[in-house]
Structure formats: structure tokens, C-alpha cells
Design a protein around this motif. Structure first.
Motif, short mmCIF file in Angstrom:
data_model
loop_
_atom_site.label_atom_id
_atom_site.label_comp_id
_atom_site.label_asym_id
_atom_site.label_seq_id
_atom_site.Cartn_x
_atom_site.Cartn_y
_atom_site.Cartn_z
N TYR A 81 0.82 -1.22 0.00
CA TYR A 81 0.00 0.00 0.00
C TYR A 81 0.85 1.26 0.00
O TYR A 81 0.38 2.32 -0.43
CB TYR A 81 -0.89 0.06 1.25
CG TYR A 81 -2.01 -0.93 1.29
CD1 TYR A 81 -2.96 -0.95 0.27
CD2 TYR A 81 -2.15 -1.81 2.35
CE1 TYR A 81 -4.02 -1.84 0.31
CE2 TYR A 81 -3.20 -2.71 2.40
CZ TYR A 81 -4.13 -2.72 1.39
OH TYR A 81 -5.18 -3.59 1.44
N GLN A 119 -11.75 1.66 -1.85
CA GLN A 119 -11.71 0.55 -0.90
C GLN A 119 -10.26 0.27 -0.47
O GLN A 119 -9.98 0.01 0.70
CB GLN A 119 -12.32 -0.70 -1.53
CG GLN A 119 -12.47 -1.87 -0.57
CD GLN A 119 -13.30 -1.50 0.66
OE1 GLN A 119 -14.42 -1.03 0.54
NE2 GLN A 119 -12.72 -1.68 1.86
N GLU A 122 -9.11 2.69 2.08
CA GLU A 122 -9.67 2.30 3.37
C GLU A 122 -8.84 1.15 3.99
O GLU A 122 -8.50 1.18 5.18
CB GLU A 122 -11.14 1.87 3.15
CG GLU A 122 -11.99 1.85 4.38
CD GLU A 122 -11.98 3.16 5.17
OE1 GLU A 122 -11.79 4.24 4.58
OE2 GLU A 122 -12.14 3.07 6.40
N ASN A 123 -8.51 0.18 3.16
CA ASN A 123 -7.70 -0.95 3.63
C ASN A 123 -6.31 -0.48 4.07
O ASN A 123 -5.79 -0.95 5.09
CB ASN A 123 -7.55 -2.01 2.52
CG ASN A 123 -8.87 -2.65 2.17
OD1 ASN A 123 -9.86 -2.52 2.91
ND2 ASN A 123 -8.93 -3.32 1.04
N ARG A 125 -5.55 2.43 5.16
CA ARG A 125 -5.75 3.18 6.40
C ARG A 125 -5.81 2.22 7.60
O ARG A 125 -5.16 2.44 8.61
CB ARG A 125 -7.07 3.95 6.28
CG ARG A 125 -7.00 5.35 6.75
CD ARG A 125 -8.31 6.05 6.48
NE ARG A 125 -8.82 6.59 7.72
CZ ARG A 125 -9.96 6.24 8.28
NH1 ARG A 125 -10.74 5.36 7.70
NH2 ARG A 125 -10.32 6.79 9.40
N ASN A 126 -6.57 1.17 7.43
CA ASN A 126 -6.68 0.17 8.49
C ASN A 126 -5.35 -0.50 8.76
O ASN A 126 -4.98 -0.76 9.90
CB ASN A 126 -7.73 -0.89 8.13
CG ASN A 126 -9.13 -0.35 8.30
OD1 ASN A 126 -9.38 0.49 9.16
ND2 ASN A 126 -10.05 -0.80 7.46
N TYR A 127 -4.64 -0.77 7.69
CA TYR A 127 -3.31 -1.38 7.81
C TYR A 127 -2.41 -0.48 8.67
O TYR A 127 -1.74 -0.95 9.58
CB TYR A 127 -2.70 -1.57 6.41
CG TYR A 127 -1.30 -2.10 6.44
CD1 TYR A 127 -1.05 -3.47 6.43
CD2 TYR A 127 -0.21 -1.23 6.48
CE1 TYR A 127 0.25 -3.95 6.48
CE2 TYR A 127 1.09 -1.70 6.53
CZ TYR A 127 1.31 -3.06 6.53
OH TYR A 127 2.60 -3.54 6.59
N PHE A 129 -3.30 1.84 10.83
CA PHE A 129 -3.80 1.83 12.22
C PHE A 129 -3.29 0.61 12.96
O PHE A 129 -2.84 0.69 14.10
CB PHE A 129 -5.33 1.85 12.24
CG PHE A 129 -5.93 3.22 12.15
CD1 PHE A 129 -5.62 4.20 13.10
CD2 PHE A 129 -6.80 3.54 11.13
CE1 PHE A 129 -6.17 5.47 13.02
CE2 PHE A 129 -7.36 4.81 11.03
CZ PHE A 129 -7.04 5.78 11.98
N ASN A 130 -3.36 -0.53 12.28
CA ASN A 130 -2.94 -1.79 12.92
C ASN A 130 -1.44 -1.83 13.19
O ASN A 130 -0.98 -2.64 13.98
CB ASN A 130 -3.35 -2.98 12.06
CG ASN A 130 -4.85 -3.18 12.09
OD1 ASN A 130 -5.52 -2.78 13.05
ND2 ASN A 130 -5.41 -3.76 11.04
N ASN A 134 -1.29 6.66 13.02
CA ASN A 134 -2.54 7.40 13.01
C ASN A 134 -2.57 8.32 11.79
O ASN A 134 -2.28 9.50 11.90
CB ASN A 134 -2.66 8.21 14.32
CG ASN A 134 -3.98 8.94 14.41
OD1 ASN A 134 -4.95 8.58 13.73
ND2 ASN A 134 -4.02 9.98 15.21
#
Ligand SMILES: Nc1ncnc2c1ncn2[C@@H]1O[C@H](COP(=O)(O)OP(=O)(O)O)[C@@H](O)[C@H]1O
Ligand SMILES: [Mg+2]
Length: 148
Positions: A81, A119, A122-123, A125-127, A129-130, A134
Motif C-alpha cells: 500500500y 476501498q 480504506e484498507n 488506512r486500516n493497515y 492503524f494496525n 494514526n
């Protein structure tokens, strides 16, 4: 790769600040580097002899961001990403060159942005965060659409 030639050429690249939130200006008598984008902290270049790399050259008063961005790349790892960071110099970062056009330019040029791209954002972004990050600077000029 011939790093000493790259470094010699890169020393001819001058990135200067305008206002705090204005795009930087690129000056200098160089021909082996091609400017591929500008931001408010830095300008990004491609070296003709090593096109897989992107050299992000920072304005003088934003050099502290080099270590911060390096740290972020370390946390991100190899995700697909985000670009990969290979190293840094006094005023620049070396990252992977990513093919594509910014979503901002897609809007300007009327290029269709597939739903999947949103999408993927979004993925990504989640990656991030994990990975304990931030992400706050998500905007159209920071997202590249590439076909694959
Ligand atoms: N790895 C890369 N591969 C290709 N183009 C890039 C890359 N990194 C940045 N760019 C281009 O350079 C522009 C400025 O880079 P960016 O990192 O966003 O600078 P800033 O932190 O000053 O906003 C981007 O909008 C994009 O067009
Ligand atoms: Mg940017």
C-alpha cells in the motif's frame, strides 16, 4: 547503482520554501534528475540511471521530518500500500518510485476513479492503524492510482 554519481547530481538540486503551507520551489542546474512531484515539505525526483527509486528532497526547515518519515516507513514495512524506504541522506529520503497518477490529477483530467481504489485507501488506512500509526494526511495529492 552508482550512488556517488547520484549524490553528486542531487547536490545540484535546490528545494526552497515559500510560505509554511505553500508548495516548495525547485531550482538548480541539474539534468540527471526529473522532478515528479512537489509537496509543501519536499519535492520528489527520479534519477535517470535508477528509475525504480524516488528521491524526496526536503526544504531546509523541514529536515527533521526525514527521521520522522523514516520511522513511519519502518513501522509500515512492506505492505504493497505504501512505498518502501531504502535510506536517507542529509536532506533527502530514498523511497520506491510508485507508478500512477494522483487522485487529484484524476479529477483534473477526468480520469475515472474505480470504487476499488477507494476501498484500497480504506484498507491501507486500516493497515496503518494496525501498525500503531494514526494517518492524518490522507488527501487526493497523497494517493496514487495505479493499474494492476
Ligand atoms: N514514491 C513516489 N513515487 C512516485 N511519485 C511520488 C512518490 N512520492 C511522492 N510522489 C509525488 O510527489 C508529490 C509530493 O510528494 P509528498 O511525499 O506528498 O510531499 P509532501 O510531504 O511535501 O507533501 C506527490 O504528490 C506525488 O505526486
Ligand atoms: Mg504530500
Amino acid at each position: 547503482m552508482t550512488w556517488h554519481i547520484a549524490m553528486q547530481e542531487l547536490s545540484k538540486v535546490k528545494v526552497t520554501a515559500n510560505g509554511e503551507n505553500d508548495f516548495v520551489t525547485v531550482k538548480g542546474n541539474f539534468d540527471k534528475f526529473q522532478c515528479i512531484g512537489v509537496g509543501t515539505d519536499a519535492a520528489v525526483f527520479r534519477f535517470v540511471y535508477a528509475p525504480h527509486y524516488a528521491f524526496k528532497v526536503f526544504r531546509m526547515d523541514k529536515l527533521a521530518k526525514i527521521e520522522i518519515e523514516k520511522e513511519v516507513y519502518l513501522k509500515l514495512g512492506h505492505s504493497g500500500y505504501f512505498p518502501v524506504c531504502y535510506g536517507s541522506g542529509l536532506n533527502f529520503l530514498v523511497i520506491s518510485f510508485e507508478e500512477g497518477i494522483t487522485l487529484y490529477d484524476c479529477l483534473l483530467k477526468g480520469i475515472h476513479i474505480p470504487k476499488q481504489a477507494i476501498q484500497d485507501v480504506e484498507n491501507a488506512r486500516n493497515y496503518a492503524f494496525n501498525r500503531g500509526l494514526n494517518p492524518r494526511n490522507i488527501h487526493l495529492k497523497n494517493i496514487l492510482l495505479h493499474e494492476s
